[in-house]
Design a protein around this motif. Structure first.
Motif, PDB file in Angstrom:
ATOM      1  N   LEU A 183      29.444  34.279  32.810  1.00 18.94           N
ATOM      2  CA  LEU A 183      30.411  34.015  33.872  1.00 18.94           C
ATOM      3  C   LEU A 183      30.623  32.510  33.982  1.00 18.94           C
ATOM      4  O   LEU A 183      29.656  31.746  33.954  1.00 18.94           O
ATOM      5  N   LEU A 184      31.879  32.114  34.089  1.00 15.54           N
ATOM      6  CA  LEU A 184      32.166  30.712  34.321  1.00 15.54           C
ATOM      7  C   LEU A 184      33.417  30.561  35.152  1.00 15.54           C
ATOM      8  O   LEU A 184      34.261  31.454  35.204  1.00 15.54           O
ATOM      9  N   ARG A 185      33.501  29.443  35.815  1.00 13.87           N
ATOM     10  CA  ARG A 185      34.679  29.097  36.596  1.00 13.87           C
ATOM     11  C   ARG A 185      35.570  28.174  35.764  1.00 13.87           C
ATOM     12  O   ARG A 185      35.090  27.534  34.819  1.00 13.87           O
ATOM     13  N   PRO A 186      36.838  28.076  36.113  1.00 19.33           N
ATOM     14  CA  PRO A 186      37.719  27.136  35.403  1.00 19.33           C
ATOM     15  C   PRO A 186      37.429  25.712  35.854  1.00 19.33           C
ATOM     16  O   PRO A 186      38.188  25.089  36.609  1.00 19.33           O
ATOM     17  N   ASP A 187      36.309  25.196  35.396  1.00 13.09           N
ATOM     18  CA  ASP A 187      35.785  23.917  35.846  1.00 13.09           C
ATOM     19  C   ASP A 187      35.221  23.183  34.635  1.00 13.09           C
ATOM     20  O   ASP A 187      34.550  23.786  33.796  1.00 13.09           O
ATOM     21  N   ILE A 212      33.497  36.443  31.393  1.00  6.85           N
ATOM     22  CA  ILE A 212      34.312  36.731  32.566  1.00  6.85           C
ATOM     23  C   ILE A 212      34.588  35.412  33.266  1.00  6.85           C
ATOM     24  O   ILE A 212      33.659  34.639  33.544  1.00  6.85           O
ATOM     25  N   LEU A 213      35.855  35.157  33.522  1.00 10.22           N
ATOM     26  CA  LEU A 213      36.251  33.977  34.298  1.00 10.22           C
ATOM     27  C   LEU A 213      36.317  34.380  35.766  1.00 10.22           C
ATOM     28  O   LEU A 213      36.933  35.386  36.115  1.00 10.22           O
ATOM     29  N   ASN A 214      35.679  33.596  36.616  1.00 14.57           N
ATOM     30  CA  ASN A 214      35.627  33.934  38.033  1.00 14.57           C
ATOM     31  C   ASN A 214      36.155  32.779  38.879  1.00 14.57           C
ATOM     32  O   ASN A 214      36.174  31.633  38.446  1.00 14.57           O
ATOM     33  N   LYS A 215      36.598  33.134  40.083  1.00 11.97           N
ATOM     34  CA  LYS A 215      37.108  32.158  41.053  1.00 11.97           C
ATOM     35  C   LYS A 215      38.272  31.350  40.479  1.00 11.97           C
ATOM     36  O   LYS A 215      38.336  30.131  40.633  1.00 11.97           O
ATOM     37  N   VAL A 216      39.189  32.073  39.841  1.00  9.03           N
ATOM     38  CA  VAL A 216      40.368  31.424  39.262  1.00  9.03           C
ATOM     39  C   VAL A 216      41.413  31.240  40.371  1.00  9.03           C
ATOM     40  O   VAL A 216      41.879  32.216  40.952  1.00  9.03           O
ATOM     41  N   PRO A 217      41.774  29.997  40.692  1.00 14.04           N
ATOM     42  CA  PRO A 217      42.686  29.747  41.810  1.00 14.04           C
ATOM     43  C   PRO A 217      44.092  30.275  41.526  1.00 14.04           C
ATOM     44  O   PRO A 217      44.504  30.394  40.366  1.00 14.04           O
ATOM     45  N   PRO A 218      44.835  30.586  42.576  1.00 15.30           N
ATOM     46  CA  PRO A 218      46.229  31.004  42.377  1.00 15.30           C
ATOM     47  C   PRO A 218      47.040  29.851  41.788  1.00 15.30           C
ATOM     48  O   PRO A 218      46.748  28.681  42.012  1.00 15.30           O
ATOM     49  N   GLY A 219      48.058  30.220  41.020  1.00 21.10           N
ATOM     50  CA  GLY A 219      48.913  29.217  40.414  1.00 21.10           C
ATOM     51  C   GLY A 219      48.509  28.817  39.017  1.00 21.10           C
ATOM     52  O   GLY A 219      49.282  28.174  38.295  1.00 21.10           O
ATOM     53  N   ILE A 220      47.295  29.191  38.602  1.00 22.64           N
ATOM     54  CA  ILE A 220      46.854  28.904  37.235  1.00 22.64           C
ATOM     55  C   ILE A 220      47.418  29.954  36.292  1.00 22.64           C
ATOM     56  O   ILE A 220      47.447  31.149  36.609  1.00 22.64           O
ATOM     57  N   ASP A 221      47.875  29.523  35.142  1.00 27.68           N
ATOM     58  CA  ASP A 221      48.380  30.429  34.116  1.00 27.68           C
ATOM     59  C   ASP A 221      47.192  31.192  33.526  1.00 27.68           C
ATOM     60  O   ASP A 221      46.464  30.664  32.681  1.00 27.68           O
ATOM     61  N   ALA A 222      46.993  32.430  33.989  1.00 22.03           N
ATOM     62  CA  ALA A 222      45.821  33.201  33.575  1.00 22.03           C
ATOM     63  C   ALA A 222      45.825  33.478  32.077  1.00 22.03           C
ATOM     64  O   ALA A 222      44.790  33.382  31.419  1.00 22.03           O
ATOM     65  N   ASP A 223      46.987  33.820  31.528  1.00 23.81           N
ATOM     66  CA  ASP A 223      47.055  34.098  30.093  1.00 23.81           C
ATOM     67  C   ASP A 223      46.739  32.841  29.278  1.00 23.81           C
ATOM     68  O   ASP A 223      46.038  32.900  28.261  1.00 23.81           O
ATOM     69  N   GLY A 224      47.265  31.704  29.746  1.00 32.20           N
ATOM     70  CA  GLY A 224      46.987  30.459  29.049  1.00 32.20           C
ATOM     71  C   GLY A 224      45.520  30.079  29.142  1.00 32.20           C
ATOM     72  O   GLY A 224      44.931  29.593  28.160  1.00 32.20           O
ATOM     73  N   LEU A 243      40.180  33.826  42.620  1.00 31.22           N
ATOM     74  CA  LEU A 243      39.534  33.241  43.791  1.00 31.22           C
ATOM     75  C   LEU A 243      40.021  34.013  45.011  1.00 31.22           C
ATOM     76  O   LEU A 243      41.216  34.039  45.301  1.00 31.22           O
ATOM     77  N   SER A 244      39.107  34.659  45.705  1.00 31.12           N
ATOM     78  CA  SER A 244      39.500  35.591  46.768  1.00 31.12           C
ATOM     79  C   SER A 244      38.847  35.224  48.092  1.00 31.12           C
ATOM     80  O   SER A 244      37.614  35.144  48.196  1.00 31.12           O
TER      81      SER A 244
END
Length: 298
Positions: A183-187, A212-224, A243-244
């Motif tokens: 598990l990692l965050r987009p950091d 698994i990518l977790n805590k992905v903020p809205p507005g980030i291109d998930a596919d990219g 990110l919820s």
């Protein structure tokens, strides 16, 4: 079964072979704390148990245990903990607590629920934690304990909630696993640390690694983001958890997928659970678990 109940008992195996009793060991790890590793582990365990499987969770974060909170367990009620096994006080299965009730959906009788869910907690006693930090323990016993637990409880899956970072028990868990789930965050710090962890896993001969990518903020291109991670690490991304605020508000006071069965976070984690269900084929001589109700069935 009504529609509301059926939504809580979704069949995740429709896109893969019937789930099988394989005794698969899955290490779930993060390079840093705060990634949501324990939360994701507990929720994955519940999703698997709801497919009629026998699932075990073991808390090897002995220095800072906590996954028992998600299963709503009172630590003072534990007869034994993982620490007792490591110090020769009991067998590993004696430390297992049946937490199936957390996984069983509302309105489903115990006799109608085929899955089972067990937790092996680590001790929350300050003296036990201090002893671990001061004296350590024979990490080699962990590997034997994992195998014994799978055998004695006839587990389909054993999920290992590891200690963040790299230490002896983490390396042992990685080496003995059928699947290493990171598990990692987009950091930037997570990305760099994950590179180190993956290199170690490959040196240990782990063949099956997923992210698994977790805590992905809205507005980030998930596919990219997924393409970037898969290209950089050469491992498949099996889930992108948003990110919820709802997850944050629950604050580990329960298992999220049971409280919010139709939430985007739950639906995305179900996709990761499908990947675990598709890990292999039926072991020779084993019987498949009874089929569970599909969404919309009564």
């Amino acid at each position: 079964m009504g529609d509301a109940q059926a939504l809580r008992f979704r069949d995740l195996s429709s896109e893969s072979p019937t789930p099988a009793r394989l005794g698969r060991i899955v290490s779930i790890h993060s390079f840093r704390g705060g990634t949501g590793k324990s939360n994701s582990t507990a929720n994955l365990a519940v999703l698997l148990a709801r497919q009629g499987l026998r699932v075990g969770v073991i808390d090897t974060d002995i220095q800072s245990p906590g996954i028992h909170v998600l299963f709503q367990c009172d630590p003072t009620s534990f007869r034994h903990a993982l620490n007792d096994y490591l110090w020769g006080r009991c067998e590993i299965q004696d430390a297992a607590v049946d937490v199936t009730g957390v996984a069983r959906p509302d309105g489903i009788e115990e006799s109608d629920f085929a899955g089972r869910l067990f937790l092996v907690p680590s001790s929350l006693d300050a003296g036990d934690i201090a002893r671990v930090l001061r004296d350590g323990y024979d990490a080699g016993l962990l590997g034997k304990g994992f195998r014994d637990l799978v055998h004695t409880l006839e587990l389909d899956y054993l999920l290992i909630d590891t200690h963040p970072g790299v230490n002896e028990e983490t390396l042992l868990s990685i080496a003995i696993s059928d699947l290493f789930l990171l598990l990692l965050r987009p950091d930037a710090q997570d990305f760099q640390g994950t590179s180190v962890t993956l290199e170690l896993a490959r040196r240990l001969g782990v063949e099956e690694i997923k992210v698994i990518l977790n805590k992905v903020p809205p507005g980030i291109d998930a596919d990219g983001l997924k393409a970037r991670v898969e290209s950089a690490y050469e491992v498949p991304v099996i889930g992108i958890l948003p990110l919820s605020h709802d997850v944050a508000r629950l604050a580990s006071a329960g298992v999220f997928v049971t409280r919010f069965p139709d939430h985007p976070w739950t639906i995305e984690l179900e996709g990761a659970a499908r990947e675990l269900l598709a890990m292999g084929t039926l072991r020779a001589g084993a019987s498949p678990p009874p089929p569970q109700p599909r969404m919309g069935q009564s």
